[in-house]
Design an enzyme around this catalytic site. Structure first.
Site, PDB file in Angstrom:
ATOM      1  N   THR A  22       7.564   0.028  -3.694  1.00 25.36           N
ATOM      2  CA  THR A  22       6.962   0.962  -3.055  1.00 25.36           C
ATOM      3  C   THR A  22       5.899   1.763  -2.451  1.00 25.36           C
ATOM      4  OG1 THR A  22       7.099   3.803  -4.096  1.00 25.36           O
ATOM      5  CG2 THR A  22       5.663   1.990  -5.912  1.00 25.36           C
TER       6      THR A  22
ATOM      7  N   LYS B 165       5.453  -0.828   1.333  1.00 27.46           N
ATOM      8  CA  LYS B 165       7.248  -1.402   1.841  1.00 27.46           C
ATOM      9  C   LYS B 165       7.150  -1.456   3.343  1.00 27.46           C
ATOM     10  CE  LYS B 165       9.539   2.668  -0.393  1.00 27.46           C
ATOM     11  NZ  LYS B 165      10.499   3.292  -0.238  1.00 27.46           N
TER      12      LYS B 165
ATOM     13  N   ASN C 103      12.193  -2.299   0.324  1.00 24.88           N
ATOM     14  CA  ASN C 103      12.122  -1.632  -0.742  1.00 24.88           C
ATOM     15  C   ASN C 103      13.241  -3.232  -1.843  1.00 24.88           C
ATOM     16  OD1 ASN C 103      14.561  -1.377  -0.855  1.00 24.88           O
ATOM     17  ND2 ASN C 103      14.195  -0.173  -2.263  1.00 24.88           N
TER      18      ASN C 103
ATOM     19  N   ASP D 286      16.966   1.236   0.074  1.00 23.51           N
ATOM     20  CA  ASP D 286      16.891   2.865   0.467  1.00 23.51           C
ATOM     21  C   ASP D 286      17.823   3.653   1.200  1.00 23.51           C
ATOM     22  OD1 ASP D 286      14.722   2.774  -1.093  1.00 23.51           O
ATOM     23  OD2 ASP D 286      13.359   2.732   0.397  1.00 23.51           O
TER      24      ASP D 286
ATOM     25  N   GLY E  13       7.846   8.026   8.448  1.00 23.46           N
ATOM     26  CA  GLY E  13       7.408   6.804   7.802  1.00 23.46           C
ATOM     27  C   GLY E  13       8.249   6.212   7.646  1.00 23.46           C
TER      28      GLY E  13
ATOM     29  N   ALA F 174      10.376   5.232   4.686  1.00 15.49           N
ATOM     30  CA  ALA F 174      11.282   6.828   4.219  1.00 15.49           C
ATOM     31  C   ALA F 174      12.082   7.350   5.236  1.00 15.49           C
ATOM     32  CB  ALA F 174      10.340   7.978   3.079  1.00 15.49           C
TER      33      ALA F 174
ATOM     34  N   TYR G 236      12.041  11.773  -6.644  1.00 16.73           N
ATOM     35  CA  TYR G 236      12.714  12.247  -8.381  1.00 16.73           C
ATOM     36  C   TYR G 236      11.782  12.763  -8.706  1.00 16.73           C
ATOM     37  CZ  TYR G 236      11.472   7.062  -8.940  1.00 16.73           C
ATOM     38  OH  TYR G 236      11.256   6.651  -9.304  1.00 16.73           O
TER      39      TYR G 236
END
Length: 260
Positions: free
Chosen positions: A62, A66, A87, A102, A128, A130, A216
């Site tokens: 994380t 990454k 990840n 992911d 990024g 994500a 989350y």
């Protein structure tokens, strides 16, 4: 015997991975352990070297590792090559393979949460690792109405060069007319709890009906709270998190959590 699993990053305290993975392990009746490990960029090489020669079966990666983890890979998946971020790591025979689950987690979640998802246009906030996972997932779902919003267009074009033929890139402040807005910036996570890339007015001025935040924990970020106030349907990243965890567990053990 390789029987140790970890999630690594910094900060790591807020991670829910151990409780989820321990449940998977118990259901599969496997003799594995899964723990959090606080690792920053300076300590990553040492950890990887020990993992390759020790009892580590694999680990989740994380923030902020990454992209950094790619320096130490022996093998990477096709998704990792395209995204430039991983990840999940698996180890065998003294070598480390990197994966990205992911995007799979997001695909599972968005297709189950948004009816007729394929009919909508999407705004992605951030550039990024994500954000790139989300863009990759949307393209895998044959969605080509994707707009990325950024604070640095020059950097965005560099980071998103693998996707430039299929997306549009605009600065924040440019009018949003997409149906779904996805926060992939990290604003709203631990250390940035009171921050949001958009204001309530931004949501009200958009035509969006859905707001999705990859975070989350907390369950409702500032981004989602403002979107809800503006009348949007909101979704956090828990479903994506569970989806990526299922895929990682399958890579390590061959076990499908849904069959346990």
């Amino acid at each position: 015997m390789r029987n140790k699993l970890y999630v690594i990053g910094s900060p790591i305290e807020q991670s829910k991975s151990p409780e989820v993975m321990k449940d998977f392990i118990n259901r599969a009746e496997l003799e594995l352990t899964y723990e959090k490990k606080e690792i920053n960029k300076d300590g990553l090489e040492s950890f990887v070297n020990e993992a390759k020669t020790g009892e580590v079966l694999g680990f989740n990666i994380t923030t902020p590792l990454k992209e950094e983890i790619l320096k130490y890979a022996d093998e990477v998946s096709e998704a990792v090559k395209i995204l430039g971020a991983a990840n999940t790591a698996s180890l065998a025979n003294g070598e480390m393979s990197l994966h990205n689950t992911d995007y799979i987690g997001f695909m599972k979640d968005i297709t189950s949460q948004i009816p007729k998802y394929e009919r909508y246009s999407y705004a992605v906030l951030g550039t990024g690792g994500a954000a790139r996972s989300i863009i990759y997932a949307l393209l895998k779902l044959n969605i080509f109405q994707i707009t990325v919003y950024t604070r640095d267009e020059v950097e965005a074009h560099y980071k998103l060069k693998n996707f430039e033929d299929d997306i549009e890139i605009y600065p924040y402040g440019y009018g949003m007319d997409q149906d779904v807005i996805i926060n992939a910036t990290g604003l709203g996570m631990a250390g940035k709890l009171d921050e949001s890339p958009l204001s309530k007015e931004d949501f009200e001025m958009s035509r969006a009906g859905f707001a999705y935040d990859l975070t989350y924990n907390p369950e409702e970020t500032k981004f989602l709270a403002l979107a809800k106030e503006a009348g949007l349907i909101t979704m956090n990243g828990w479903g994506m998190f569970m989806g990526q965890a299922e895929e990682a567990f399958k890579i390590w053990t061959g076990a499908d959590r849904n069959e346990l």
